[in-house]
Enzyme design. Structure first.
Site, short mmCIF file in Angstrom:
data_model
loop_
_atom_site.label_atom_id
_atom_site.label_comp_id
_atom_site.label_asym_id
_atom_site.label_seq_id
_atom_site.Cartn_x
_atom_site.Cartn_y
_atom_site.Cartn_z
N ASP A 1 -19.48 36.13 -19.72
CA ASP A 1 -18.24 35.61 -19.12
C ASP A 1 -18.30 35.67 -17.59
OD1 ASP A 1 -15.68 34.59 -19.04
OD2 ASP A 1 -14.80 36.12 -20.35
N ASP B 1 -10.34 28.14 -22.57
CA ASP B 1 -9.45 29.20 -23.06
C ASP B 1 -8.24 28.59 -23.77
OD1 ASP B 1 -10.85 31.44 -22.48
OD2 ASP B 1 -9.81 31.90 -20.62
C1 DGJ Z 1 -12.05 34.75 -20.56
C2 DGJ Z 1 -12.69 34.14 -21.76
O1 DGJ Z 1 -12.68 32.76 -21.66
C3 DGJ Z 1 -11.98 34.64 -23.01
O2 DGJ Z 1 -12.52 34.01 -24.14
C4 DGJ Z 1 -12.10 36.13 -23.09
O3 DGJ Z 1 -13.43 36.48 -23.27
C5 DGJ Z 1 -11.54 36.75 -21.83
N1 DGJ Z 1 -12.12 36.19 -20.66
C6 DGJ Z 1 -11.76 38.23 -21.83
O4 DGJ Z 1 -11.37 38.80 -20.66
#
Ligand code: DGJ
Length: 715
Positions: A473, A535
């Site tokens: 991430d 997201d």
């Molecule tokens: C952003 C990601 O896109 C989510 O799927 C998740 O992993 C969060 N970060 C966790 O902080």
């Protein structure tokens, strides 16, 4: 194939030609890119009459409309250049003259330290043309690769300092093409967090410059490094379209400029804004690779070309060529609030449904119970996970599931042990507290010591525990850059880190992520064959996000999960069927607390997984045809056809339910017209011609967000 005929260089792909000539005064000029043409010497074509304003070839004041392959500014051409190099005299005037060429068979230019398209099983040939400006001691090697199997040209440039002193590169695009006067549209993909990559089409008007750039650090939610130039009449299925895709994850720029006579120049490369590179004597600077693609079959044609290239020749991971495990991720199920017991309960419920892997997301390390602390402290939070990551992985394996883990290795929270020891490792400038993003700073990957720490912190866990998947991430954009050109230095550091980890852990499946799809680019796809697309996991929002992502990127790269309803990002209520049908357009998984679902829904999930098992090879390897665009109305449909045309998956969604109305037919594409196809659910048999030319009238359930998924097999 690459042909040199007189002063003409002719690159011949599957059904394309890319033609350049050396002009009478030694400039390397672009002649043509498009449908395949005959092998001829085209060098005399670019003459006074073609380029109207040339009154005399030696009168350079009027050379401004010549179609340069790698244009400079300030000598004759007054449009924006492909490169700017400051010379020892303090000016940036330059002119590149053809010097030499070499053809390398069965090879692609390997760009050291950067992701690039590799040869794979295909047959590429590479042409390297050396240009030089002897007055300022500049040499540029332009590299062009063409494949027998594809309609793409790979371009990159190497800039070499042949002086005794330093040279200052202010800009260096990977490619530039001048298109003849015409009426063109530009398609590009701007967006934002949870609204990534919106399909956007605009006319390029006379005198206009459209700058599709991003200077946010990573390639960004705001603008994807992929654009298309097309004729006014181009559609999804028809018309001339040119794609430009940059294999790069930092600040990028694609610019379409229409000059005062209607010619259009398109450039793509590293964003010159904030860029600067000191090149020492004898040193080279390499631009990232840019993929140029041509199709006469509209946007769909571009997609199918790009998909094949990116599936076969971009990511070296073994996972690029294998069906991905159906996973369950705990993020939207638990967020930070989990214990080992809670995770194991989800795993126990997941296995009988057919789920193959459990992925533990954010919150397992340091003292992280929220997003304010602990990034950088990659040791387990024993309060939450008393058996450690090793123990948890073993327990997941004992449940019959693979185990995957989330990291955000490029970041540090000020509230972390790492930052307390190494505040100097955060990107910053003297005397200024760096700006926070999601309460965190970025680590300085331009520093080798920091890269080594990042590699070690991830590797230590992967060495110790049976982690078979890593979600990588990246949740903020870059600020406080210590110098010009820093973003590129950082990006090279990131690639070095990725290279090291992939080399040590070739069996681990990496998934890219950046607050969803904030770094969905071919650079990251070279290391991680799939990326978390957004997201926003709402099925209806995903119709658009996945549709537009698929224009450049194959379905095998688009991670798509079934999450809870009402959806956490937009509050929308959708059926479990709709959520799963929409997620079939990508790498399928679940992301919700299944221990809270009623028995009927668990049974439904079992059936969904059986179905996904039937289609996942098809969606990973087949040809995608987008049939109805959610950007144009109330419907979204697409279809995948296996390469041998024996299997066909059709997805269709009617977004809002109209009263007293008749559905429009869906016209399939890419089938064998003379073959019969059986609907595997109803056993109805349809002709390939019928499905394509007459079309089928979909019958939707009487509700909003109704979806249909059908699998046909050739009889
Ligand atoms: C952003 C990601 O896109 C989510 O799927 C998740 O992993 C969060 N970060 C966790 O902080």
């Amino acid at each position: 194939m690459i042909i040199k005929n007189g002063n003409t260089f002719h690159l011949v792909g599957k059904s394309i030609s890319y033609i350049m000539t050396v002009g009478r005064c030694g400039d390397l000029l672009h002649y043509y890119f498009g449908k395949k043409m005959a092998n001829k010497d085209y060098s005399d074509r670019i003459m006074d009459k073609e380029y109207g304003l040339l009154t005399c070839v030696d009168d350079y004041c009027f050379l401004e409309t010549l179609p340069y392959e790698y244009p400079a500014y300030g000598y004759a051409d007054l449009r924006d250049p492909a490169y700017i190099v400051g010379n020892l005299d303090g000016n940036t005037v330059s002119r590149l003259i053809y010097k030499d060429y070499a053809i390398v068979e069965n090879e692609v230019t390997h760009i050291d330290g950067m992701p690039y398209i590799f040869a794979g099983k295909q047959k590429p040939d590479t042409l390297k043309i050396t240009l030089a400006d002897d007055i300022i001691g500049l040499e540029v090697v332009l590299s062009y690769t063409v494949f027998e199997e594809y309609d793409v040209i790979l371009r990159s440039a190497e800039i070499i300092n042949r002086t005794e002193g330093d040279m200052n590169i202010e800009s260096a695009y990977s490619a530039s093409i001048d298109f003849d006067k015409g009426c063109y549209d530009l398609v590009y993909f701007p967006g934002a967090w949870t609204r990534e990559r919106e399909f956007t089409r605009t006319e390029i008007k006379l005198g206009e410059k459209i700058d599709i750039s991003n200077a946010r650090g990573g390639s960004g939610h705001a603008m994807n490094p992929f654009v298309m130039l097309c004729g006014k009449d181009a559609t999804e299925r028809n018309g001339d379209v040119y794609g430009f895709s940059l294999i790069y994850s930092g600040n990028h720029s694609s610019v379409a400029e229409c000059d005062q006579y209607g010619n259009v120049r398109v450039r793509q490369g590293i964003n010159p804004f904030g860029f600067d590179w000191i090149l020492e004597s004898g040193e080279s600077f390499y631009t990232p690779q840019c993929v140029l693609c041509y199709s006469a079959d509209g946007f769909g044609g571009i997609s199918r070309e790009m998909h094949d290239l990116y599936r076969n020749n971009l990511c070296k991971s073994k996972w690029a060529g294998i069906d991905r495990p159906i996973l369950i991720n705990n993020w939207e199920g638990t967020y930070f609030d989990f214990t080992e017991e809670k995770l194991l309960n989800i795993a126990k419920a997941a296995k009988p449904l057919g789920i193959e892997m459990f992925v533990l997301d954010d919150g397992w390390f340091g003292k992280r119970d929220n997003d304010r602390c602990s990034l950088g402290d990659w040791f387990v939070n024993e309060k939450k996970l008393p058996s450690g990551i090793k123990g948890l992985a073993e327990k997941m394996n004992a449940e019959g599931l693979k185990f995957g883990l989330w990291f955000e290795p490029e970041m540090v929270n000020p509230d972390s042990e790492l930052y307390r020891v190494h505040p100097d490792w955060a990107i910053s400038v003297p005397d200024r507290v760096p700006a926070k993003g999601r309460h965190q700073y970025m680590l300085d990957l331009a520093n080798d010591e920091v890269c080594d720490y990042v590699i070690k912190s991830v590797a230590d866990i992967l060495r110790e525990a049976n982690v078979e998947y890593v979600k990588w991430d990246y949740n903020r954009m870059m600020t406080d850059m210590p110098c010009k050109g820093y973003n590129h230095r950082y990006t090279l550091g990131l690639y070095k880190v990725m290279e090291a980890l992939i080399a040590e852990f070739p069996d681990v499946l990496f998934e890219g992520c950046a607050s969803g799809g904030g770094r969905f680019d071919p650079g990251m796809l070279a290391y991680s064959p799939q990326i978390w697309t957004s997201d926003n996991s709402d099925a209806v929002s995903r119709l658009k996000i996945q549709y537009s992502t698929s224009v450049c990127y194959p379905m095998s790269t688009i991670s798509a999960h079934v999450t809870a309803s009402p959806n956490h990002q937009v509050g929308r209520v959708t059926s479990l069927k709709t959520r799963a049908d929409v997620a079939c357009a990508g790498v399928f998984g679940y992301e919700l607390d299944i221990t809270k679902l009623p028995e009927e829904e668990l049974e439904e999930i079992k059936e969904q997984i059986k179905f996904v098992n039937k289609i996942r090879t098809l969606t990973r390897t087949g040809d995608l045809y987008r049939l109805q665009s959610p950007y144009e109305g109330n419907y979204c449909s697409w279809q995948v056809v296996s390469k041998d045309k024996s299997e066909v998956l059709l997805f269709a969604c009617r977004i809002l339910s109209p009263a007293n109305s008749k559905e429009a037919n869906i016209y399939l594409d890419g089938l064998e017209p003379a073959a019969d196809y059986i609907d595997t659910e109803t056993n109805e048999v349809w002709g390939g011609d019928e499905l394509m030319y007459k079309g089928i009238t979909p019958v939707y359930e009487n509700c909003d967000f109704a979806t249909i998924v059908k699998l046909f097999k050739r009889v």
